[in-house]
Design a protein around this motif. Structure first.
Motif, PDB file in Angstrom:
ATOM      1  N   VAL A   3      19.307  53.730  -6.668  1.00 28.66           N
ATOM      2  CA  VAL A   3      19.337  54.027  -8.101  1.00 28.66           C
ATOM      3  C   VAL A   3      19.823  52.766  -8.817  1.00 28.66           C
ATOM      4  O   VAL A   3      20.471  51.915  -8.192  1.00 28.66           O
ATOM      5  CB  VAL A   3      20.280  55.217  -8.459  1.00 28.66           C
ATOM      6  N   PRO A   4      19.515  52.618 -10.114  1.00 29.05           N
ATOM      7  CA  PRO A   4      20.058  51.472 -10.841  1.00 29.05           C
ATOM      8  C   PRO A   4      21.575  51.621 -10.926  1.00 29.05           C
ATOM      9  O   PRO A   4      22.064  52.674 -11.364  1.00 29.05           O
ATOM     10  CB  PRO A   4      19.406  51.588 -12.222  1.00 29.05           C
ATOM     11  N   MET A   5      22.306  50.646 -10.471  1.00 28.19           N
ATOM     12  CA  MET A   5      23.770  50.760 -10.479  1.00 28.19           C
ATOM     13  C   MET A   5      24.383  49.384 -10.287  1.00 28.19           C
ATOM     14  O   MET A   5      23.719  48.443  -9.894  1.00 28.19           O
ATOM     15  CB  MET A   5      24.260  51.714  -9.384  1.00 28.19           C
ATOM     16  N   ASP A   6      25.661  49.324 -10.571  1.00 23.16           N
ATOM     17  CA  ASP A   6      26.420  48.093 -10.384  1.00 23.16           C
ATOM     18  C   ASP A   6      27.382  48.332  -9.221  1.00 23.16           C
ATOM     19  O   ASP A   6      28.306  49.134  -9.330  1.00 23.16           O
ATOM     20  CB  ASP A   6      27.174  47.806 -11.693  1.00 23.16           C
ATOM     21  N   ALA A   7      27.141  47.625  -8.108  1.00 20.69           N
ATOM     22  CA  ALA A   7      27.937  47.862  -6.894  1.00 20.69           C
ATOM     23  C   ALA A   7      29.436  47.680  -7.147  1.00 20.69           C
ATOM     24  O   ALA A   7      30.263  48.311  -6.492  1.00 20.69           O
ATOM     25  CB  ALA A   7      27.474  46.937  -5.775  1.00 20.69           C
ATOM     26  N   SER A   8      29.764  46.846  -8.119  1.00 23.19           N
ATOM     27  CA  SER A   8      31.188  46.574  -8.347  1.00 23.19           C
ATOM     28  C   SER A   8      31.899  47.756  -9.014  1.00 23.19           C
ATOM     29  O   SER A   8      33.108  47.724  -9.203  1.00 23.19           O
ATOM     30  CB  SER A   8      31.360  45.300  -9.185  1.00 23.19           C
ATOM     31  N   THR A   9      31.146  48.801  -9.373  1.00 21.45           N
ATOM     32  CA  THR A   9      31.792  50.009  -9.900  1.00 21.45           C
ATOM     33  C   THR A   9      31.989  51.065  -8.804  1.00 21.45           C
ATOM     34  O   THR A   9      32.473  52.164  -9.081  1.00 21.45           O
ATOM     35  CB  THR A   9      30.972  50.643 -11.049  1.00 21.45           C
ATOM     36  N   SER A  10      31.640  50.722  -7.554  1.00 22.86           N
ATOM     37  CA  SER A  10      31.735  51.699  -6.462  1.00 22.86           C
ATOM     38  C   SER A  10      33.188  51.988  -6.102  1.00 22.86           C
ATOM     39  O   SER A  10      34.030  51.101  -6.112  1.00 22.86           O
ATOM     40  CB  SER A  10      31.032  51.176  -5.209  1.00 22.86           C
ATOM     41  N   ARG A  11      33.453  53.214  -5.772  1.00 21.69           N
ATOM     42  CA  ARG A  11      34.790  53.592  -5.305  1.00 21.69           C
ATOM     43  C   ARG A  11      34.770  54.035  -3.855  1.00 21.69           C
ATOM     44  O   ARG A  11      35.797  54.348  -3.267  1.00 21.69           O
ATOM     45  CB  ARG A  11      35.354  54.688  -6.219  1.00 21.69           C
ATOM     46  N   ALA A  12      33.584  54.061  -3.278  1.00 27.03           N
ATOM     47  CA  ALA A  12      33.439  54.287  -1.840  1.00 27.03           C
ATOM     48  C   ALA A  12      32.308  53.395  -1.353  1.00 27.03           C
ATOM     49  O   ALA A  12      31.343  53.162  -2.088  1.00 27.03           O
ATOM     50  CB  ALA A  12      33.117  55.747  -1.550  1.00 27.03           C
ATOM     51  N   ALA A  13      32.435  52.877  -0.153  1.00 24.53           N
ATOM     52  CA  ALA A  13      31.388  52.003   0.388  1.00 24.53           C
ATOM     53  C   ALA A  13      31.414  52.034   1.913  1.00 24.53           C
ATOM     54  O   ALA A  13      32.461  51.810   2.526  1.00 24.53           O
ATOM     55  CB  ALA A  13      31.579  50.571  -0.115  1.00 24.53           C
ATOM     56  N   PHE A  14      30.274  52.341   2.482  1.00 24.92           N
ATOM     57  CA  PHE A  14      30.106  52.326   3.937  1.00 24.92           C
ATOM     58  C   PHE A  14      29.037  51.287   4.272  1.00 24.92           C
ATOM     59  O   PHE A  14      28.105  51.084   3.489  1.00 24.92           O
ATOM     60  CB  PHE A  14      29.626  53.695   4.443  1.00 24.92           C
ATOM     61  N   ALA A  15      29.190  50.661   5.430  1.00 30.74           N
ATOM     62  CA  ALA A  15      28.179  49.691   5.856  1.00 30.74           C
ATOM     63  C   ALA A  15      27.752  49.979   7.286  1.00 30.74           C
ATOM     64  O   ALA A  15      28.597  50.199   8.159  1.00 30.74           O
ATOM     65  CB  ALA A  15      28.724  48.264   5.753  1.00 30.74           C
ATOM     66  N   VAL A  16      26.457  50.000   7.496  1.00 29.68           N
ATOM     67  CA  VAL A  16      25.912  50.181   8.845  1.00 29.68           C
ATOM     68  C   VAL A  16      24.976  49.019   9.126  1.00 29.68           C
ATOM     69  O   VAL A  16      24.025  48.785   8.377  1.00 29.68           O
ATOM     70  CB  VAL A  16      25.124  51.511   8.946  1.00 29.68           C
ATOM     71  N   VAL A  17      25.253  48.284  10.192  1.00 32.32           N
ATOM     72  CA  VAL A  17      24.367  47.193  10.609  1.00 32.32           C
ATOM     73  C   VAL A  17      23.660  47.643  11.886  1.00 32.32           C
ATOM     74  O   VAL A  17      24.302  47.989  12.868  1.00 32.32           O
ATOM     75  CB  VAL A  17      25.159  45.887  10.868  1.00 32.32           C
ATOM     76  N   ARG A  18      22.348  47.685  11.833  1.00 34.74           N
ATOM     77  CA  ARG A  18      21.575  48.125  12.996  1.00 34.74           C
ATOM     78  C   ARG A  18      20.934  46.897  13.630  1.00 34.74           C
ATOM     79  O   ARG A  18      20.137  46.205  12.991  1.00 34.74           O
ATOM     80  CB  ARG A  18      20.510  49.129  12.558  1.00 34.74           C
ATOM     81  N   ALA A  19      21.318  46.642  14.864  1.00 33.93           N
ATOM     82  CA  ALA A  19      20.903  45.399  15.510  1.00 33.93           C
ATOM     83  C   ALA A  19      20.275  45.679  16.870  1.00 33.93           C
ATOM     84  O   ALA A  19      20.620  46.656  17.523  1.00 33.93           O
ATOM     85  CB  ALA A  19      22.116  44.480  15.683  1.00 33.93           C
ATOM     86  N   PRO A  20      19.361  44.803  17.310  1.00 33.01           N
ATOM     87  CA  PRO A  20      18.788  44.965  18.651  1.00 33.01           C
ATOM     88  C   PRO A  20      19.888  44.879  19.707  1.00 33.01           C
ATOM     89  O   PRO A  20      20.850  44.109  19.549  1.00 33.01           O
ATOM     90  CB  PRO A  20      17.829  43.778  18.791  1.00 33.01           C
ATOM     91  N   ALA A  21      19.703  45.637  20.778  1.00 38.97           N
ATOM     92  CA  ALA A  21      20.750  45.754  21.801  1.00 38.97           C
ATOM     93  C   ALA A  21      21.196  44.389  22.340  1.00 38.97           C
ATOM     94  O   ALA A  21      22.386  44.168  22.563  1.00 38.97           O
ATOM     95  CB  ALA A  21      20.256  46.644  22.940  1.00 38.97           C
TER      96      ALA A  21
END
Ligand code: GTP
Ligand code: MG
Length: 403
Positions: free
Chosen positions: A274-292
């Motif tokens: 959605v249109p948004m400004d990440a710097s207004t986030s109050r929760a943030a999760f990160a998932v990095v999916r990488a080859p084994a």
């Protein structure tokens, strides 16, 4: 961990667009974490038959369809969609609980521009989590299951009724009529914001593909991960601060050799749903999916990702945002990684700005119509509209993006 320890997800959709997204989990070879726990609800049988025929899965999976109500759709009227769900709730409840039996988390997929999915999904979520109109007691797994919603916002160019529906649908996904929290988490995707500029492909296909990729990454973080992020994790910490609306940001096929994680997170944030400004986030999760092989060789590590994510958050001024990060495996070789950010509690106004004037306009039209004719007992009342608006406004205030 063994397969049995992983979260079992069930996907429930209602309406045509929701059904098109959810049926993908059946039509492809494998849906880890979901399997065949997919229930496709609609008020219109031919829509469902057509879309499953298009995907060539009608014969194999036709029984996953459950039709309730008038069998001709509800003509874009969410209030009618809701009423149909209420009147035919037993059929819906039985279909969902039989097909999803034992699920730990349910993902409820709907579009917000129409009447059936928008009308029924918020009601279904409320019933599954409170059981107020369920006869007898709910099975234990239903009582404890997480109810997450994934909702597609109408295109900018769609008529005002669709924009009106979207505002009303968001309100009901977030808040029950009694002003308590409804869904455990509401994930949002704006069709316009994630559409493909390449007009040669089917627009819905392109948008839905991105949505499915985000869901895969979200679920994948609870499986084959360095540190599991489970359905419960997405919810627990953010809800402590009253945050439960989210949007994914996804960047795929990033060259691991050439990019820093922080740049990858930027790419994902730039591609938020959605249109948004990440710097207004109050929760943030990160998932990095990488080859084994990148994980096994120690090139991609949980702590590497975690440190970079911490730096990225600091850089965005959101160090205190609730959330976690992890690394999960993707099949195949190569050096490309995929990144999901799940951002929550951000300012919703850039999204709402698209629909609010049309929402107001539709409300005015309703009001005028009321003056001309006797209140039909079926249509939504002005009071009800005002109440839903107020509920949404209240959520927005708590989330620092009051209107
Ligand atoms: N992302 C996405 N949006 C869709 C898709 N199909 C329809 N939409 C959007 O969904 C809205 C229409 O909702 P539908 O899902 O067709 O409606 P429904 O839930 O079946 O309800 P009624 O047909 O009104 O009873 C519009 O805003 C469309 O742009 C789809 O496959 N993907
Ligand atoms: Mg329909």
């Amino acid at each position: 961990m063994s397969e049995a320890d992983y979260t079992d997800w069930g996907v429930v959709s209602s309406g045509e667009g929701g059904g098109r997204i959810a049926s993908t989990f059946l039509s492809r070879e494998e849906s880890p974490g979901i399997g065949e726990r997919v229930t496709l609800l609609n008020t219109n049988r031919s829509d469902m038959v057509n879309l499953m025929e298009d995907a060539d899965i009608l014969e194999e999976y036709g029984e996953h369809i459950t039709i309730f109500g008038p069998r001709r759709g509800v003509g874009n009227d969410f209030a009618k969609g809701e009423r149909m769900a209420e009147e035919h709730f037993e059929e819906i409840y039985n279909a969902v609980t039989e097909r999803m039996v034992g699920a730990d988390a349910l993902l409820h997929v709907t579009t917000l521009g129409g009447g059936t999915g928008n009308g029924s999904i918020p009601y279904l979520i409320e019933q599954l989590s409170t059981g107020s109109n369920v006869e007898g007691t709910r099975p234990e797994w239903v009582e404890s299951a997480v109810n997450m919603a994934f909702a597609a916002w109408p295109y900018e160019h769609e008529p005002s009724q669709q924009q009106f529906n979207a505002v009303m649908g968001l309100s009901r996904l977030l808040m029950r009529r009694d002003v308590t929290q409804n869904a455990d988490a509401v994930l949002l995707a704006s069709n316009t914001h994630i559409e493909n500029e390449d007009l040669s492909t089917d627009q819905y296909d392109a948008v839905n593909e991105r949505i499915v990729t985000a869901i895969d990454l979200l679920i994948g973080a609870g499986r084959n991960a360095e540190r599991i992020i489970d359905a419960e994790d997405y919810i627990a910490q953010p809800s402590n601060i009253g945050v439960y609306h989210f949007t994914p940001g996804v960047a795929t096929d990033l060259h691991y050799d050439m990019l820093d994680y922080e740049i990858m997170f930027d790419r994902a944030a730039e591609q938020s749903f959605v249109p948004m400004d990440a710097s207004t986030s109050r929760a943030a999760f990160a998932v990095v999916r990488a080859p084994a092989h990148l994980v096994e060789s120690g090139e991609v590590t949980k702590s590497g990702v975690e440190n970079a994510f911490g730096r990225w958050k600091r850089d965005k001024g959101i160090s205190s945002a609730k959330g976690l990060s992890t690394v999960t495996l993707k099949p195949g070789r190569g050096n490309n990684v995929d990144v999901l950010l799940l951002l929550g509690g951000f300012d919703l106004n850039p999204l709402l700005d698209q629909s609010w004037p049309e929402y107001e306009e539709t409300k005015r039209q309703f009001e005028q119509a009321r003056k001309l004719q006797n209140d039909s007992e079926t249509a939504i009342s002005m009071n009800e509209i005002e109440q839903l608006e107020e509920n949404l406004t209240r959520y927005l205030e708590v989330n620092g993006s009051g209107r």
